[in-house]
Design a protein around this motif. Structure first.
Motif, PDB file in Angstrom:
ATOM      1  N   SER A  65      66.341  27.998  49.289  1.00  0.00           N
ATOM      2  CA  SER A  65      65.042  28.640  49.497  1.00  0.00           C
ATOM      3  C   SER A  65      64.077  28.233  48.402  1.00  0.00           C
ATOM      4  N   VAL A  66      62.811  28.541  48.600  1.00  0.00           N
ATOM      5  CA  VAL A  66      61.793  28.222  47.602  1.00  0.00           C
ATOM      6  C   VAL A  66      62.033  29.007  46.311  1.00  0.00           C
ATOM      7  N   GLU A  67      62.670  30.165  46.412  1.00  0.00           N
ATOM      8  CA  GLU A  67      62.963  30.950  45.208  1.00  0.00           C
ATOM      9  C   GLU A  67      64.117  30.343  44.414  1.00  0.00           C
ATOM     10  N   ASP A  68      65.071  29.721  45.110  1.00  0.00           N
ATOM     11  CA  ASP A  68      66.253  29.194  44.422  1.00  0.00           C
ATOM     12  C   ASP A  68      66.012  27.843  43.759  1.00  0.00           C
ATOM     13  N   LEU A  71      65.436  27.943  39.981  1.00  0.00           N
ATOM     14  CA  LEU A  71      66.625  28.444  39.292  1.00  0.00           C
ATOM     15  C   LEU A  71      67.726  27.395  39.229  1.00  0.00           C
ATOM     16  N   SER A  79      75.043  29.708  41.971  1.00  0.00           N
ATOM     17  CA  SER A  79      75.288  30.605  43.088  1.00  0.00           C
ATOM     18  C   SER A  79      76.776  30.756  43.362  1.00  0.00           C
ATOM     19  N   ASP A 118      64.049  27.978  57.908  1.00  0.00           N
ATOM     20  CA  ASP A 118      62.706  27.732  57.381  1.00  0.00           C
ATOM     21  C   ASP A 118      61.973  26.713  58.244  1.00  0.00           C
ATOM     22  N   TRP A 122      60.911  22.374  50.869  1.00  0.00           N
ATOM     23  CA  TRP A 122      60.174  22.493  49.614  1.00  0.00           C
ATOM     24  C   TRP A 122      60.665  21.407  48.665  1.00  0.00           C
ATOM     25  N   GLU A 131      56.597  24.474  39.814  1.00  0.00           N
ATOM     26  CA  GLU A 131      56.035  24.985  41.060  1.00  0.00           C
ATOM     27  C   GLU A 131      56.518  24.129  42.224  1.00  0.00           C
ATOM     28  N   CYS A 132      56.946  24.791  43.287  1.00  0.00           N
ATOM     29  CA  CYS A 132      57.435  24.084  44.473  1.00  0.00           C
ATOM     30  C   CYS A 132      56.271  23.776  45.410  1.00  0.00           C
TER      31      CYS A 132
END
Length: 619
Positions: A65-68, A71, A79, A118, A122, A131-132
């Motif tokens: 995901s864009v959040e991962d 990270l 993960s 999705d 990204w 920033e993605c």
């Protein structure tokens, strides 16, 4: 002394990179392992300039995901584990969460990813911004590494030639392809496709895996390999081990996987070398492709920065299991059936899939080898030859000079129905007193009589010594020979050891030694030559007789091997046809009959096709 200061994150990552990223192949390993953990069914690797300019790894896994994405490049973010309990039972390839951060500190990196749910993917370039940005991308992940070591030029100077570095990547990818047959792999270098493999369906793994091995290691390895598929006490071993005669000068075809992870472990290597000890020629290296599966809690994969080594909770049990199964496979011979050793009932209690996990069901992998012929070995055709062999001690054996060859009538090979011909066939001639020529259903068999007799004698000596059944037979005429005074002292000091091994001797003068009795298995040996060889072997091996039998096995076997050489048929001793047939039948009943004690082959097969090709028949 300067004050203690906290290191900046960039320097911490570069130090970590020094442990994780040794060369371009190290980067490929980390990225491919991430792709495997993502559940990929296909992984494509593209390389430029052996990885120093470009490494691109694309997979069709679950994506991120864009959040991962940001990270993924944070130090110690992953993960794959959440607690100490999960760390102690790691079942994934990667788990430390430092590889991507380390790679990004010494190269220009970008990552594109998309999940199935999705609408678009990204992309993130951590060297430029965290920033993605939206991007078009299929389901899965692509990681691109450009200009490796661009900001650490000193590390770049330590790289080998482009050919050497790419060879490391090529070998690594082939290992991945063998460890994970359910995944399709492709490797491209400088725009040229090196290899491409489609994923194998689990239901067809048994039938299709040999073709993948042939594509990656060559047809010769597969033709000379023996199948292993066994399970016991929570351990499962499957794969192939090559015949000792196929041994190589390098270790490039030594592939071992633990729960799908590529490892080079000293304990495992030692167990395999022990299994090959009696049949490997000098400094040659065995070849094998093996997968060991066990409970993840029984193995610690967190003992090496690159995860190349592991530590087992019960190392002795693992070592003994690997040794026993490979030893059993090698004992069966390439084409000579022998009576198998009793198999533990547990060994048929699990399903083993290469590189997978063991299921508590009936084994259905179907990777059963067909190397052993189903023909039964016929009874020995004559007892006369047994007197020349170590087998001369058998109760039913007569001294060679009393054997009545004319009373033994053998039908010629052409008179026998083909289905009755044993694996090594029937003897035709003894060439120059060295090689036995025999005819079997496939064509011509050529046997080195001395090498074969040496193996037979050695195996019988080992069994008799282990069972403490070495029958001692007094010599009709004791053999006395001259030695130096120091040698006589050594013989006198080793007299008890000699007796244990079936050679009874005594010092009869300051410089003379007398042999009065020999083990019946060796009674046709040259007593003086045998005694001298035995003293030399005992001096080299120095067995500690106070140790348990298990500890003594290897040095004693080395001594018995030296004795067998002197107790076997010598070259230029012409054998009769019944004697030669007896040797062939004994080979069919003897473990490890393919090689002599020194690792040399004892026989070779020439098929009718081979012979026709030699004489250009049909061309």
């Amino acid at each position: 002394m300067p004050h203690i200061a906290q290191l900046p994150p960039e320097l911490v990552n570069q130090i970590a990179a020094g442990e994780v990223v040794e060369r371009p192949a190290s980067v490929v390993k980390e990225l491919v392992e991430n792709a495997i953990d993502a559940g990929a069914r296909r992984i494509d690797v593209r390389i430029e300039e052996a990885g120093s300019r470009l490494i691109e790894v694309r997979d069709d896994g679950c994506g991120m995901s864009v959040e991962d994405l940001p990270l993924a490049f944070a130090a110690h973010a992953t993960s794959k584990i959440r607690s100490l309990d999960e760390l102690e039972s790691v079942a994934t390839m990667g788990f430390r969460g430092e590889a991507l951060a380390s790679i990004a500190s010494i190269a220009q990196v970008s990552m594109s990813s998309r999940r199935e749910r999705d609408a678009h993917g990204w992309i993130l370039s951590p060297n430029e911004s965290l920033e993605c940005r939206p991007t078009a991308h299929p389901v899965g992940t692509t990681v691109t590494v450009v200009d490796l070591f661009y900001n650490t030029p000193a590390r770049r100077k330590f790289l080998r030639t482009e050919r050497t570095e790419f060879s490391q990547i090529d070998q690594l990818m082939r290992r991945f392809a063998l460890a994970h047959p359910g995944i399709g792999f492709s490797l491209t270098h400088q725009g040229r496709l090196v290899f491409e493999l489609t994923p194998l369906a689990h239901a067809q793994l048994a039938e299709q895996m040999p073709s993948r091995i042939e594509a990656l290691l060559g047809a010769e390895f597969l033709n000379r390999a023996r199948r292993i598929d066994s399970a016991a006490s929570g351990l499962s071993l499957s794969g192939w081990v090559a015949d000792p005669a196929y041994a190589r000068s390098t270790t490039d075809q030594q592939l071992f996987f633990v729960n799908g992870r590529i490892v080079r472990d000293r304990l495992i290597g030692f167990a395999i070398r022990r299994a090959y000890a009696d049949v490997l020629h000098h400094a040659r290296q065995p070849a094998y492709v093996l997968a060991l599966d066990l409970d993840p809690r029984a193995v610690d994969v967190n003992v090496h920065p690159t995860k190349a080594e592991v530590r087992f909770r019960d190392a002795r049990a693992v070592q003994d299991f690997i040794f026993r199964e490979i030893h059993r496979a090698l004992a069966q011979g390439a084409a000579v059936p022998v009576s198998p050793e009793p198999v533990d009932e547990q060994s048929s209690a699990g399903t083993v899939s290469f590189g997978g996990q063991m299921e508590p069901q009936r084994r259905t992998s179907g990777w059963q080898g067909s190397s052993a012929r189903s023909m039964p070995a016929s009874a020995s055709s004559a007892q006369g030859y047994l007197n020349l062999l170590a087998a001369s001690a058998a109760p039913s054996t007569f001294p060679f000079d009393q054997a009545v060859a004319p009373e033994i009538r053998e039908a010629s090979p052409s008179d026998r129905p083909e289905q009755e011909v044993p694996p090594l066939g029937y003897a035709l001639a003894h060439l120059h007193g060295v090689y036995i020529l025999a005819q079997n259903a496939q064509g011509l068999v050529i046997v080195d009589a001395h090498a074969a007799a040496e193996r037979i004698t050695y195996e019988r000596l080992k069994k008799a010594y282990a069972a403490q059944e070495l029958t001692i037979q007094p010599l009709l005429l004791p053999v006395t020979f001259a030695v130096t005074e120091s040698e006589a002292d050594q013989y006198e000091a080793q007299a008890e050891a000699f007796a244990r091994l079936g050679v009874v001797l005594a010092r009869v003068a300051p410089t003379r030694v007398r042999v009065t009795a020999l083990a019946a298995l060796l009674r046709h040996a040259d007593a003086e030559a045998l005694a001298r060889a035995l003293l030399s072997a005992l001096s080299e091996e120095e067995p500690d007789w106070g140790q348990p039998q298990a500890v003594l096995t290897e040095p004693i076997n080395a001594v018995l091997s030296r004795m067998a050489c002197h107790g076997s048929v010598r070259a230029n001793r012409i054998l009769t046809r019944p004697e030669m047939d007896a040797l062939l039948r004994d080979m069919e009943r003897t473990e490890r009959a393919d090689q002599c004690n020194h690792g040399r082959p004892t026989w070779r097969q020439l098929s009718m096709t081979d012979l026709d090709r030699l004489f250009m028949r049909g061309q």
